[in-house]
Design a protein around this motif. Structure first.
Motif, short mmCIF file in Angstrom:
data_model
loop_
_atom_site.label_atom_id
_atom_site.label_comp_id
_atom_site.label_asym_id
_atom_site.label_seq_id
_atom_site.Cartn_x
_atom_site.Cartn_y
_atom_site.Cartn_z
N MET A 1 0.52 -1.31 -0.32
CA MET A 1 0.15 0.11 -0.15
C MET A 1 0.93 1.45 0.12
O MET A 1 1.87 0.82 0.07
N THR A 2 -0.04 2.57 -0.56
CA THR A 2 0.97 3.73 -0.72
C THR A 2 0.68 4.33 0.95
O THR A 2 -0.24 4.19 1.42
N ASP A 3 1.45 5.60 0.81
CA ASP A 3 1.15 6.29 1.98
C ASP A 3 0.06 7.55 1.28
O ASP A 3 0.56 7.33 0.57
N GLU B 1 -9.61 7.98 3.07
CA GLU B 1 -10.87 7.28 3.77
C GLU B 1 -10.99 5.65 2.78
O GLU B 1 -11.15 4.54 3.51
N ASN B 2 -10.17 5.43 1.06
CA ASN B 2 -10.05 3.82 0.98
C ASN B 2 -9.20 3.69 0.70
O ASN B 2 -9.34 2.46 -0.41
N LEU B 3 -8.34 3.66 1.35
CA LEU B 3 -7.10 3.18 0.52
C LEU B 3 -7.01 2.37 1.03
O LEU B 3 -6.34 1.44 0.37
N CYS C 1 -9.72 -0.76 -0.48
CA CYS C 1 -9.65 -0.78 -2.17
C CYS C 1 -8.94 0.27 -2.71
O CYS C 1 -9.04 0.58 -4.53
N GLY C 2 -7.37 0.67 -2.25
CA GLY C 2 -7.02 1.81 -3.11
C GLY C 2 -6.12 0.47 -4.04
O GLY C 2 -6.58 -0.31 -4.20
N PRO C 3 -5.31 1.59 -4.28
CA PRO C 3 -4.64 1.58 -5.58
C PRO C 3 -3.30 0.41 -5.33
O PRO C 3 -2.96 0.67 -4.42
N GLY D 1 2.10 2.51 -7.65
CA GLY D 1 2.56 2.97 -9.19
C GLY D 1 1.02 3.45 -9.73
O GLY D 1 1.25 3.20 -10.74
N LYS D 2 -0.32 2.85 -9.86
CA LYS D 2 -1.11 3.10 -10.26
C LYS D 2 -1.91 3.88 -9.11
O LYS D 2 -3.62 3.97 -9.30
N GLU D 3 -2.07 5.21 -8.38
CA GLU D 3 -2.24 6.32 -7.71
C GLU D 3 -2.75 7.14 -9.28
O GLU D 3 -4.89 7.34 -8.72
#
Length: 166
Positions: free
Chosen positions: A1-3, A42-44, A47-49, A52-54
């Motif tokens: 996951m991304t920050d 809220e959704n990171l 169901c976040g990306p 690299g797909k943000e």
């Protein structure tokens, strides 16, 4: 996951520019951009990306929230930027501080003559800075079709600009 903080700092300006291109109103663009990043935060985790797909994830949210904002505004019978210019004229809008410079006034006149779909299409390229390939994926079209559509749309913008000058 991304920050989330890194996503926000990397994409806020691009999302804001896209939304400003949609609404031509600073406060509205800020409000909708805030909603985009609140939803992203809220959704990171859920169901976040993928890493690299943000960008496509955020741009899709921004586009959907812009559409939802317009629909809600129609239900509340709010006056859009385009209607305001039609009712007050360009000079009155410029005096109110809605348009900040002669070039933005010129651009606004051109944008007023485009359909909402055409304005959105330009915003994807110039507001979000997406490539033909990214826009094609978003809209379900080939990069070649997107390139041709931009060529025709920019030619239309030039014709509108030339009409106003003569």
């Amino acid at each position: 996951m991304t920050d989330f903080a890194s996503i926000y700092s990397k994409y806020y300006k691009r999302i804001y520019n896209y939304l400003y291109g949609q609404f031509l109103h600073r406060e509205t663009a800020e409000d909708v951009a805030g909603s985009v990043f609140l939803a992203a935060m809220e959704n990171l985790e859920r169901c976040g990306p993928a890493k690299g797909k943000e960008a496509p994830w955020l741009f899709a949210m921004a586009r959907n929230m812009a559409v939802n904002y317009r629909l809600k505004a129609q239900c509340r019978h709010e006056i859009t930027v385009w209607e305001m210019h039609e009712r007050t004229g360009d000079d009155a809008a410029q005096e109110e501080g809605t348009l900040e410079s002669p070039s933005s006034c010129r651009a606004c006149r051109i944008l007023q003559k485009l359909t909402a779909e055409e304005r959105e299409f330009l915003s994807l390229r110039y507001g979000l800075g997406l490539t033909n390939e990214e826009i094609g994926r978003l809209l379900g079209a080939s990069p070649n079709a997107i390139s041709n559509r931009y060529t025709r749309l920019l030619a239309k913008c030039r014709r509108i600009d030339e009409e106003k000058r003569t």
